[in-house]
Design an enzyme around this catalytic site. Structure first.
Site, PDB file in Angstrom:
ATOM      1  N   ASP A   1      12.426  -2.544  12.914  1.00 29.23           N
ATOM      2  CA  ASP A   1      11.600  -3.028  11.807  1.00 29.23           C
ATOM      3  C   ASP A   1      11.444  -1.920  10.766  1.00 29.23           C
ATOM      4  O   ASP A   1      11.000  -0.816  11.088  1.00 29.23           O
ATOM      5  CB  ASP A   1      10.235  -3.494  12.326  1.00 29.23           C
ATOM      6  CG  ASP A   1       9.591  -4.484  11.375  1.00 29.23           C
ATOM      7  OD1 ASP A   1      10.286  -5.008  10.484  1.00 29.23           O
ATOM      8  OD2 ASP A   1       8.383  -4.733  11.530  1.00 29.23           O
TER       9      ASP A   1
ATOM     10  N   HIS B   1       3.428  -2.310   0.074  1.00 25.95           N
ATOM     11  CA  HIS B   1       2.851  -2.296   1.416  1.00 25.95           C
ATOM     12  C   HIS B   1       2.620  -0.858   1.886  1.00 25.95           C
ATOM     13  O   HIS B   1       1.548  -0.528   2.408  1.00 25.95           O
ATOM     14  CB  HIS B   1       3.775  -3.042   2.384  1.00 25.95           C
ATOM     15  CG  HIS B   1       3.331  -3.021   3.816  1.00 25.95           C
ATOM     16  ND1 HIS B   1       2.130  -3.563   4.233  1.00 25.95           N
ATOM     17  CD2 HIS B   1       3.919  -2.509   4.937  1.00 25.95           C
ATOM     18  CE1 HIS B   1       2.007  -3.400   5.545  1.00 25.95           C
ATOM     19  NE2 HIS B   1       3.069  -2.748   5.998  1.00 25.95           N
TER      20      HIS B   1
ATOM     21  N   GLU C   1       2.331 -10.377   9.610  1.00 26.85           N
ATOM     22  CA  GLU C   1       3.048  -9.611   8.586  1.00 26.85           C
ATOM     23  C   GLU C   1       4.182 -10.478   8.057  1.00 26.85           C
ATOM     24  O   GLU C   1       5.044 -10.919   8.828  1.00 26.85           O
ATOM     25  CB  GLU C   1       3.593  -8.286   9.143  1.00 26.85           C
ATOM     26  CG  GLU C   1       2.513  -7.249   9.376  1.00 26.85           C
ATOM     27  CD  GLU C   1       3.059  -5.821   9.555  1.00 26.85           C
ATOM     28  OE1 GLU C   1       4.170  -5.661  10.070  1.00 26.85           O
ATOM     29  OE2 GLU C   1       2.338  -4.870   9.156  1.00 26.85           O
TER      30      GLU C   1
ATOM     31  N   GLU D   1       7.473 -11.077   6.708  1.00 21.46           N
ATOM     32  CA  GLU D   1       8.726 -10.326   6.671  1.00 21.46           C
ATOM     33  C   GLU D   1       9.908 -11.280   6.662  1.00 21.46           C
ATOM     34  O   GLU D   1       9.787 -12.451   6.999  1.00 21.46           O
ATOM     35  CB  GLU D   1       8.865  -9.428   7.919  1.00 21.46           C
ATOM     36  CG  GLU D   1       7.719  -8.466   8.121  1.00 21.46           C
ATOM     37  CD  GLU D   1       8.062  -7.315   9.058  1.00 21.46           C
ATOM     38  OE1 GLU D   1       9.260  -7.060   9.310  1.00 21.46           O
ATOM     39  OE2 GLU D   1       7.113  -6.670   9.539  1.00 21.46           O
TER      40      GLU D   1
ATOM     41  N   ASP E   1       5.799 -10.448  12.050  1.00 22.70           N
ATOM     42  CA  ASP E   1       5.588  -9.297  12.941  1.00 22.70           C
ATOM     43  C   ASP E   1       4.090  -9.205  13.238  1.00 22.70           C
ATOM     44  O   ASP E   1       3.374  -8.392  12.666  1.00 22.70           O
ATOM     45  CB  ASP E   1       6.093  -8.042  12.224  1.00 22.70           C
ATOM     46  CG  ASP E   1       5.916  -6.788  13.053  1.00 22.70           C
ATOM     47  OD1 ASP E   1       5.947  -6.887  14.288  1.00 22.70           O
ATOM     48  OD2 ASP E   1       5.740  -5.712  12.450  1.00 22.70           O
TER      49      ASP E   1
ATOM     50  N   ARG F   1      -4.298  -4.701  14.502  1.00 23.26           N
ATOM     51  CA  ARG F   1      -4.546  -3.501  13.689  1.00 23.26           C
ATOM     52  C   ARG F   1      -5.414  -2.469  14.391  1.00 23.26           C
ATOM     53  O   ARG F   1      -5.267  -1.265  14.162  1.00 23.26           O
ATOM     54  CB  ARG F   1      -5.194  -3.894  12.363  1.00 23.26           C
ATOM     55  CG  ARG F   1      -4.361  -4.837  11.519  1.00 23.26           C
ATOM     56  CD  ARG F   1      -2.986  -4.251  11.226  1.00 23.26           C
ATOM     57  NE  ARG F   1      -2.236  -5.093  10.293  1.00 23.26           N
ATOM     58  CZ  ARG F   1      -0.984  -4.868   9.946  1.00 23.26           C
ATOM     59  NH1 ARG F   1      -0.310  -3.831  10.458  1.00 23.26           N
ATOM     60  NH2 ARG F   1      -0.369  -5.667   9.100  1.00 23.26           N
TER      61      ARG F   1
ATOM     62  N   GLN G   1      -3.147  -0.784  16.988  1.00 29.94           N
ATOM     63  CA  GLN G   1      -2.162   0.029  16.257  1.00 29.94           C
ATOM     64  C   GLN G   1      -2.783   1.313  15.709  1.00 29.94           C
ATOM     65  O   GLN G   1      -2.205   2.408  15.829  1.00 29.94           O
ATOM     66  CB  GLN G   1      -1.579  -0.815  15.118  1.00 29.94           C
ATOM     67  CG  GLN G   1      -0.455  -0.148  14.346  1.00 29.94           C
ATOM     68  CD  GLN G   1       0.031  -1.002  13.168  1.00 29.94           C
ATOM     69  OE1 GLN G   1      -0.368  -2.151  13.002  1.00 29.94           O
ATOM     70  NE2 GLN G   1       0.896  -0.433  12.349  1.00 29.94           N
TER      71      GLN G   1
ATOM     72  N   TYR H   1      -1.068   4.942  17.221  1.00 33.16           N
ATOM     73  CA  TYR H   1       0.204   5.177  16.525  1.00 33.16           C
ATOM     74  C   TYR H   1       0.524   6.641  16.225  1.00 33.16           C
ATOM     75  O   TYR H   1       1.674   6.953  15.868  1.00 33.16           O
ATOM     76  CB  TYR H   1       0.295   4.334  15.249  1.00 33.16           C
ATOM     77  CG  TYR H   1      -0.261   4.964  14.001  1.00 33.16           C
ATOM     78  CD1 TYR H   1      -1.621   5.080  13.815  1.00 33.16           C
ATOM     79  CD2 TYR H   1       0.582   5.449  13.003  1.00 33.16           C
ATOM     80  CE1 TYR H   1      -2.137   5.660  12.675  1.00 33.16           C
ATOM     81  CE2 TYR H   1       0.078   6.037  11.861  1.00 33.16           C
ATOM     82  CZ  TYR H   1      -1.287   6.136  11.700  1.00 33.16           C
ATOM     83  OH  TYR H   1      -1.801   6.720  10.574  1.00 33.16           O
TER      84      TYR H   1
ATOM     85  N   LYS I   1       2.120  -4.069  18.313  1.00 32.59           N
ATOM     86  CA  LYS I   1       3.166  -4.943  17.780  1.00 32.59           C
ATOM     87  C   LYS I   1       3.905  -5.736  18.856  1.00 32.59           C
ATOM     88  O   LYS I   1       4.432  -6.801  18.583  1.00 32.59           O
ATOM     89  CB  LYS I   1       4.227  -4.094  17.059  1.00 32.59           C
ATOM     90  CG  LYS I   1       3.708  -3.244  15.917  1.00 32.59           C
ATOM     91  CD  LYS I   1       3.557  -4.037  14.649  1.00 32.59           C
ATOM     92  CE  LYS I   1       3.318  -3.132  13.443  1.00 32.59           C
ATOM     93  NZ  LYS I   1       3.279  -3.905  12.198  1.00 32.59           N
TER      94      LYS I   1
ATOM     95  N   THR J   1       6.601 -11.423  18.272  1.00 24.81           N
ATOM     96  CA  THR J   1       7.225 -11.427  16.946  1.00 24.81           C
ATOM     97  C   THR J   1       7.896 -12.784  16.811  1.00 24.81           C
ATOM     98  O   THR J   1       8.660 -13.174  17.700  1.00 24.81           O
ATOM     99  CB  THR J   1       8.283 -10.307  16.841  1.00 24.81           C
ATOM    100  OG1 THR J   1       7.666  -9.056  17.164  1.00 24.81           O
ATOM    101  CG2 THR J   1       8.875 -10.229  15.441  1.00 24.81           C
TER     102      THR J   1
ATOM    103  N   GLU K   1      -3.996  -5.911   4.166  1.00 22.50           N
ATOM    104  CA  GLU K   1      -4.031  -5.636   2.729  1.00 22.50           C
ATOM    105  C   GLU K   1      -4.872  -6.673   1.977  1.00 22.50           C
ATOM    106  O   GLU K   1      -5.653  -6.320   1.098  1.00 22.50           O
ATOM    107  CB  GLU K   1      -2.607  -5.641   2.157  1.00 22.50           C
ATOM    108  CG  GLU K   1      -1.731  -4.506   2.644  1.00 22.50           C
ATOM    109  CD  GLU K   1      -0.275  -4.705   2.246  1.00 22.50           C
ATOM    110  OE1 GLU K   1       0.496  -5.210   3.081  1.00 22.50           O
ATOM    111  OE2 GLU K   1       0.078  -4.379   1.098  1.00 22.50           O
TER     112      GLU K   1
END
Lengths: 436, 436
Positions: free
Chosen positions: A131, A138, A204, A206, A238, A242, A245, A249, A258, A262, A369
């Site tokens: 990914d 973003h 997400e 994508e 995806d 949050r 993550q 991360y 994640k 998916t 976002e």
């Protein structure tokens, strides 16, 4: 020259005119063997039946068993000449003027299925899934939220298409329920970390490239040949937790935030079908290093939107509108970068673009976002919401609204008028299960 | 009770006594079909031949085609009862007192091959490969070098086994040449980033767990059942390009700095064979959250060492000695954490431990640490070196030096004396190719 039309009824607003012909894999019923197909109108055309009838009669596909497989991998491995031949053969067979399939009642009954009655499966065996992080908007928004305005975008971002290895096992087909993951979140002060169901479940927006032949280990693919290794695009969600993550991360990147799921769309729209909607990719400043410099730098004009139907409500709201053109790094740059160290790609590998956010707040590609990490709830039909609730439904769609293009049988495109023509790609994400 | 002995000649220093019986997949010659095997002395025993002869006669394996496959995946999926039955059957068949194989000349000629004459292949299809970061000493050293002493180890490290998704396609078997990757490194001041062959090519001393049955998406594996999902361990070299990694890894983790190649040993040593060498895992402070709290917290006493034979030299030098016991997070905690969000593991998945560094400078598990990022060259037989040069050979070995254990046919282990007994696991990495 007249517009190519099919003998199959295709309504003007169909996602799947004869100019699209996206590839998928379906099962007529849950007990039957999966088989490759293309979509046409409200039908799926079983390519194993067409193949067994000997109608793939071109020099490459004649006698091949690539459509007698439970996945597209063998066809993907054959490369663009085979893809172009298949497209040309199928556009001819499906055209209103060609009798071989149109007038063969037995074969038509054997090879067409109602789309609403079949079960779609993930169309290829995905060896590895990668990914990327290719939308500047973003990257900037995530940086502003987590690192502040001083270094919102890390300097490496403008030099190379940043990416992480994703989890292939948990890729599922559109319509599969997603179970809210459990995991750890940041501790408050000196306390233990939070553990429980994620409180910040997100989508997400994508797309993802499906890899064709690929390369041997140690032999990079030149950026100017990279398009020959991309069969087509799917929409991809995806799903992201949050809170999980954000805690996990540093320093090795996203992992359990994640890997719980998916989702990909069932139909792969080929680069050949998308070609009329190609456009100039954005200028890159600083200019990329030579190995990322393309003779032609191509994006695609694909309008993307996300609808959210909150749990218990009857109506969906469009919560964002973006476009594939918002990618800074092209999919061919992504692929070339991926292999520059010698890493081998295999047929069926999936290269996600990363969240495709646009510059405006109503074009952001995820709730992180759109709600600015939960601080600005979304308003929809009088209700407000931050992250995803159990039972929510998320639907992605992608539409190419091009000028009126003619796809000739030899696959040369020509503009013949000003009428709007649609190629849809769609995805439906069903409800989130309650926490176990 | 006497020590279990095989009718196959096994020298006292062999890696592969009847107490070990690691599993691999081999081809008698390069044109033949791969088939499962166990190692015994200097021989490999073809399990497809044993299976076809009907000698797997236990209730689970009788009639199964799990050894008539080109990989171990089907056997891995069957789980511990099948693994224990296979081990018990093979220890009986290979024992000095059992005539069925010993006295059957035709079958012996058909089923034994000289190990030095066969080609070993990666023994399972690896759907996904994950790499953890489970040695505290390694985490601390990396942190000291790149972030300084204030926050050498990020607070999340002590709360969860940090990991990243790795690249499955570029996993190769011991002996495969590794090609020095090209890529970008940090720019100097305002200049463009470096691009070219990596200048900081490194090994990482790791082991990796091979996953057995695994779990469905959305159904985590309890930490106290996690051992039933681990078939065994391989040695693993997570080749790393430190300059590429350092430039690319913020914020999504390692990508091209790792994906150009990962080497695994050909033989999987089972947890059942390792059981006599199990030991108490280190105390964890702070105590782990309940989902990571184990009734028994088990490590294994496996001595590990790395030898380096510089290009053009005749002699290897041992450049580090470590031990599997240096892992802070156990392999069962790693596996349970991996699935706590619902992520599904599949048979044959590989879970790397991360670099296994010990506390002392001569027990560090990679050149990054051993040379302190190139600042302190290694001295070997009068020459010095920092990172890997073209033509270098890297060899890992792992040895269990336990007390003298008896593996009875029913797989109960009993200590019978004080003699040292060896179980080796070995790996050989051949030369690095010149830059293309």
């Amino acid at each position: 020259m007249a517009l190519l039309k099919s003998f199959v009824d295709v309504t003007p607003d169909s996602h799947f005119p004869i100019q699209n012909l996206p590839y998928g894999v379906f099962k007529p019923d849950s007990n039957s063997t999966p088989r490759p197909a293309v979509a046409i109108g409200d039908s799926v055309l079983d390519l194993s039946a067409i193949s067994e009838a000997g109608l793939f009669d071109g020099p490459i596909l004649n006698g091949s068993d690539c459509f007698l497989q439970p996945s597209l991998n063998k066809f993907l491995a054959m490369g663009r000449p085979a893809w172009k031949e298949a497209r040309s053969t199928l556009q001819r067979l499906l055209s209103s003027t060609e009798p071989s399939l149109r007038d063969n009642d037995v074969l038509r009954r054997k090879s067409f299925y109602e789309m609403s009655k079949v079960e779609m499966v993930v169309p290829m065996v995905i060896g590895d899934y990668t990914d990327f992080f290719a939308s500047m908007h973003h990257a900037k928004n995530c940086g502003l939220m987590f690192r502040g305005p001083q270094n919102a975008i890390n300097p490496n971002w403008f030099r190379l298409p940043i990416a992480y290895h994703g989890r292939a096992s948990s890729i599922v087909i559109s319509g599969t329920d997603i179970i809210r993951p459990r995991g750890q979140g940041h501790p408050q002060g000196d306390s233990e970390p939070y553990f429980g169901p994620s409180k910040k479940l997100d989508f997400e927006l994508e797309m993802a490239a499906v890899v064709g032949p690929g390369n041997e280990l140690g032999k990079p693919i030149d950026v100017n040949n990279a398009a020959d290794h991309i069969f087509g695009l799917v929409l991809m969600n995806d799903w992201s937790a949050r809170d999980i993550q954000a805690w996990e991360y540093v320093p090795l990147g996203p992992f359990l935030g994640k890997s719980f799921g998916t989702t990909v769309s069932p139909w792969i729209v080929t680069l050949d079908a998308l070609e009329p909607f190609s456009c100039q990719a954005p200028k890159q400043d600083p200019p990329p290093l030579p190995y990322l410099t393309e003779k032609e730098s191509v994006n695609y004009d694909i309008s993307l939107e996300v609808q959210l139907k909150p749990s218990g409500k009857d109506e969906s709201s469009v919560i964002t509108k973006s476009n594939f053109q918002n990618l800074y790094w092209t999919i061919t740059q992504q692929l070339a970068h991926h292999t520059v160290n010698g890493c081998n790609l295999r047929p069926g590998d999936l290269l996600g673009t990363g969240t495709i956010s646009g510059p405006e707040p109503d074009s952001y590609g995820c709730l992180l976002e759109l709600t600015w990490n939960g601080q600005k709830p979304l308003s929809m039909n009088g209700t407000t919401q931050t992250f995803l609730q159990d039972g929510d439904q998320v639907t992605f769609s992608g539409v190419c609204k091009g000028k009126f293009y003619l796809h000739c049988l030899d696959d040369v495109s020509k503009e013949v008028g000003g009428k709007k023509y649609l190629i849809h790609i769609h995805i439906t994400i069903k409800h989130l299960e309650n926490e176990r």
